[in-house]
Design a protein around this motif. Structure first.
Motif, PDB file in Angstrom:
ATOM      1  N   THR A 193       0.954  -6.177  10.443  1.00 41.77           N
ATOM      2  CA  THR A 193       0.186  -6.340   9.214  1.00 41.77           C
ATOM      3  C   THR A 193      -0.584  -7.651   9.300  1.00 41.77           C
ATOM      4  O   THR A 193       0.003  -8.724   9.467  1.00 41.77           O
ATOM      5  CB  THR A 193       1.112  -6.350   7.996  1.00 41.77           C
ATOM      6  OG1 THR A 193       1.860  -5.143   8.015  1.00 41.77           O
ATOM      7  CG2 THR A 193       0.308  -6.440   6.718  1.00 41.77           C
ATOM      8  N   LEU A 239      -4.334  -5.594   6.452  1.00 41.48           N
ATOM      9  CA  LEU A 239      -4.545  -4.417   7.281  1.00 41.48           C
ATOM     10  C   LEU A 239      -3.296  -4.151   8.098  1.00 41.48           C
ATOM     11  O   LEU A 239      -2.682  -5.080   8.613  1.00 41.48           O
ATOM     12  CB  LEU A 239      -5.709  -4.648   8.253  1.00 41.48           C
ATOM     13  CG  LEU A 239      -7.051  -5.059   7.654  1.00 41.48           C
ATOM     14  CD1 LEU A 239      -8.010  -5.449   8.759  1.00 41.48           C
ATOM     15  CD2 LEU A 239      -7.621  -3.916   6.834  1.00 41.48           C
ATOM     16  N   THR A 240      -2.897  -2.878   8.205  1.00 36.14           N
ATOM     17  CA  THR A 240      -1.733  -2.532   9.005  1.00 36.14           C
ATOM     18  C   THR A 240      -2.174  -1.674  10.187  1.00 36.14           C
ATOM     19  O   THR A 240      -2.867  -0.671  10.001  1.00 36.14           O
ATOM     20  CB  THR A 240      -0.702  -1.781   8.175  1.00 36.14           C
ATOM     21  OG1 THR A 240      -0.453  -2.541   6.984  1.00 36.14           O
ATOM     22  CG2 THR A 240       0.592  -1.594   8.932  1.00 36.14           C
ATOM     23  N   PHE A 241      -1.799  -2.129  11.401  1.00 29.68           N
ATOM     24  CA  PHE A 241      -2.151  -1.391  12.611  1.00 29.68           C
ATOM     25  C   PHE A 241      -0.877  -0.984  13.340  1.00 29.68           C
ATOM     26  O   PHE A 241       0.003  -1.821  13.566  1.00 29.68           O
ATOM     27  CB  PHE A 241      -2.974  -2.268  13.560  1.00 29.68           C
ATOM     28  CG  PHE A 241      -4.350  -2.582  13.051  1.00 29.68           C
ATOM     29  CD1 PHE A 241      -5.375  -1.672  13.200  1.00 29.68           C
ATOM     30  CD2 PHE A 241      -4.608  -3.795  12.427  1.00 29.68           C
ATOM     31  CE1 PHE A 241      -6.650  -1.964  12.732  1.00 29.68           C
ATOM     32  CE2 PHE A 241      -5.865  -4.092  11.956  1.00 29.68           C
ATOM     33  CZ  PHE A 241      -6.896  -3.166  12.111  1.00 29.68           C
ATOM     34  N   ALA A 256      -6.896   1.249  11.509  1.00 32.65           N
ATOM     35  CA  ALA A 256      -5.899   0.731  10.578  1.00 32.65           C
ATOM     36  C   ALA A 256      -5.311   1.891   9.780  1.00 32.65           C
ATOM     37  O   ALA A 256      -6.047   2.783   9.336  1.00 32.65           O
ATOM     38  CB  ALA A 256      -6.534  -0.288   9.647  1.00 32.65           C
TER      39      ALA A 256
END
Lengths: 219, 349
Positions: B44, B88-90, B75
């Protein structure tokens, strides 16, 4: 007498004059030796990079002192006599040739003296010799012409330094760069590019000096 | 209108002051933290935007981690905190399809309101163990397409430069104006030797004076810019050094002028020195920086202005700025020339 014969006689005259008053040339040689020694005892250990820079800085200062007298030394009346007798361009060229020979001698002496006390880091002798030759030529052209300018003013020795140092820095930068190749600090193939550039700068300056000198000598 | 060029110069300077200072920068990404990521992690990122409007049309916001020109991760979650911050979550796979232990990624955010913005090479993913075949299998490639472009009059956003990009309208054109004016000065020096008209020498003196002044301005604006972008006022940079040499040469020109009493002799000898100094320096100002490494754009593999850094909106300000500073310089030179003429006339009477 044609131009070449005039130049030949004038260069001979310069050598004879120098030989008769030996104190001037001995003074310059001692100047080089003592500067090398001062530099050596201050640094003690001199690596190739410092050696390279020191060599050219000593050369620069010795050259200014050696060339300074070319137009100042002789009295105005005698110069007037020369200008009536000979072509002014022959006078300028003969001084440039004589000074180039003198600076080459100074360069060899600096090299021997610095090499003797601080070791010789030069790996590519040919390139170094070429740099020394082009350097003596460039210094001689610039300093001779600037000394002709400075001789017209009263405080010529101060003027000589402030006028000639900034003008000669680009040549000095190229020389340090070129001999860095010879000392083994820089690799690469662009060395010929730099040699050509230096030769081109020398050529431009000598051509320009020849064009401008007729405006300079007349009073 | 005899003096239209003076009015034009003033108008251009006003134009570059107004447009150059008031035009906003494009949206950009200031920073993303944490900058160091690991494989197999649900990362995140807290991303800080610059001039961004994340809350506008936030459901249409998209983000990618770009590995190279063809491969990227999209994302999975995007939480907008406010206009300037987004989380942002990857999902980073356990193995990457490259054999480098440490791989840098470029963060790309696209929004319909702001257009696309990038943080080039700002994130680093460390692989614990390398297995490119597993990496190829695990990789879920996201297609980057239909990027938005904001339709507005803006200057580009560059990391490191930020707002100082506006100095492009002062530092660079002043330097170019200096060249134009010094060259004009040399032309008058040559004309003086040709025709021996004392007014040509006065013109050469006035132009060289302004050239020196513009050179000082150029070096000062450059040093301030260098402090903000390279960290020091003076770094051993070839162009900075060569400029200092140029200023020394022209300083020497004025010392030389000062050391003669006779005006004819002064004019003649300083014209000779001006030509000699110009020829020994100016070609090298262009050649030497290309041979050595420089922090300046356009040397040692740096990006040059005009290729990528100078976009079309900047050209609209930059190109007139060269003309504007040159015209202002000529105006100053004209005033110096007229005072020199008046002083001469006073001395004659």
């Amino acid at each position: 007498m044609n131009l070449f014969a005039q130049i030949y006689h004038l260069v001979r005259k310069e050598f004879t004059l120098e030989w008769r008053q030996k104190f001037a040339i001995t003074g310059i040689l001692l100047y080089v030796l003592s500067t090398v020694f001062i530099v050596y005892i201050s640094f003690q250990n001199i690596g190739p990079q410092v050696w390279n820079v020191l060599f050219w800085v000593i050369m620069l200062f010795a050259s200014v002192n050696a060339v300074l007298k070319s137009f100042v030394q002789e009295s105005g009346y005698r110069q007037l006599y020369y200008y009536q007798l000979l072509h002014p361009i022959a006078i300028l060229l003969s001084k440039m040739i004589y000074n180039a020979a003198l600076l080459l001698l100074l360069g060899v002496l600096t090299f021997v003296a610095l090499g003797f006390v601080a070791g010789n880091p030069v790996q590519e002798a040919g390139n170094f010799a070429l740099a020394l030759f082009l350097g003596s030529l460039g210094f001689s052209i610039t300093f001779t012409f600037v000394s002709a300018i400075a001789a017209k003013a009263d405080n010529s020795s101060t003027l000589m330094a402030i006028l000639s140092f900034p003008v000669v820095i680009p040549i000095l930068l190229l020389l340090v760069n070129l001999s860095a190749h010879a000392v083994g600090l820089l690799g690469g193939t662009e060395i010929w590019e730099k040699i050509m550039l230096l030769a081109a700068v020398d050529l431009i300056l000598v051509a320009l000096a020849l064009v401008l000198f007729p405006f300079l000598w007349r009073d | 209108m005899k003096y239209w060029w003076k009015a034009l110069g003033v108008l251009i300077i006003l134009y570059i002051l107004l447009v150059g200072m008031l035009t906003p920068l494009k949206t950009g990404i200031l920073e993303a933290s944490p900058a160091n990521l690991h494989t197999g992690q649900e990362a995140t990122l807290t991303v800080k935007g610059y001039n961004s409007n994340f809350t506008l049309e936030k459901e249409k916001l998209r983000a990618w981690l770009k590995m190279d020109s063809t491969r990227a991760i999209a994302a999975t979650r995007i939480d907008v905190v406010d206009d300037r911050e987004v989380k942002l979550t990857f999902p980073i796979p356990a193995y990457l399809p490259v054999d480098q232990p440490v791989k840098d990624f470029t963060l790309l955010i696209d929004s319909p309101a702001d257009g696309a913005s990038v943080l080039p090479g700002g994130l680093v993913v460390t692989q614990d163990s390398i297995d490119t075949t597993k990496g190829d299998l695990l990789w879920v490639n996201a297609d980057i397409s239909q990027l938005h472009e904001k339709q507005a009059f803006t200057f580009p956003y560059r990391n490191i430069l930020y707002e100082t990009i506006r100095n492009t309208y002062y530092h660079v054109p002043m330097w170019m104006a200096m060249f134009i004016i010094l060259t004009a000065g040399v032309v008058f020096s040559i004309r003086f030797l040709w025709k021996a008209n004392p007014d040509d020498d006065r013109k050469a003196m006035a132009l060289t004076n302004v050239g020196l002044f513009l050179g000082i301005l150029g070096i000062v604006t450059g040093a301030i810019w260098a402090k903000y972008t390279w960290g020091k006022f003076w770094s051993w940079d070839v162009k900075q050094n060569m400029t200092a040499i140029a200023l020394l040469i022209y300083g020497a020109y004025f010392v030389l002028r000062g050391s003669f009493e006779d005006p004819e002799k002064k004019a003649r000898i300083s014209a000779v020195f001006n030509i000699f100094a110009y020829a020994s320096l100016v070609p090298l100002l262009y050649i030497i920086p290309k041979l050595t490494d420089s922090l300046h754009p356009g040397a040692g593999g740096n990006i040059a202005f005009g290729s990528q850094d100078l976009d079309n909106t900047m050209k609209l300000v930059f190109r007139p700025a060269i003309i504007g500073w040159t015209l202002i310089g000529l105006w100053i030179a004209e005033i110096i020339l007229r005072t020199a003429r008046l002083r001469e006339r006073l001395l004659e009477d």
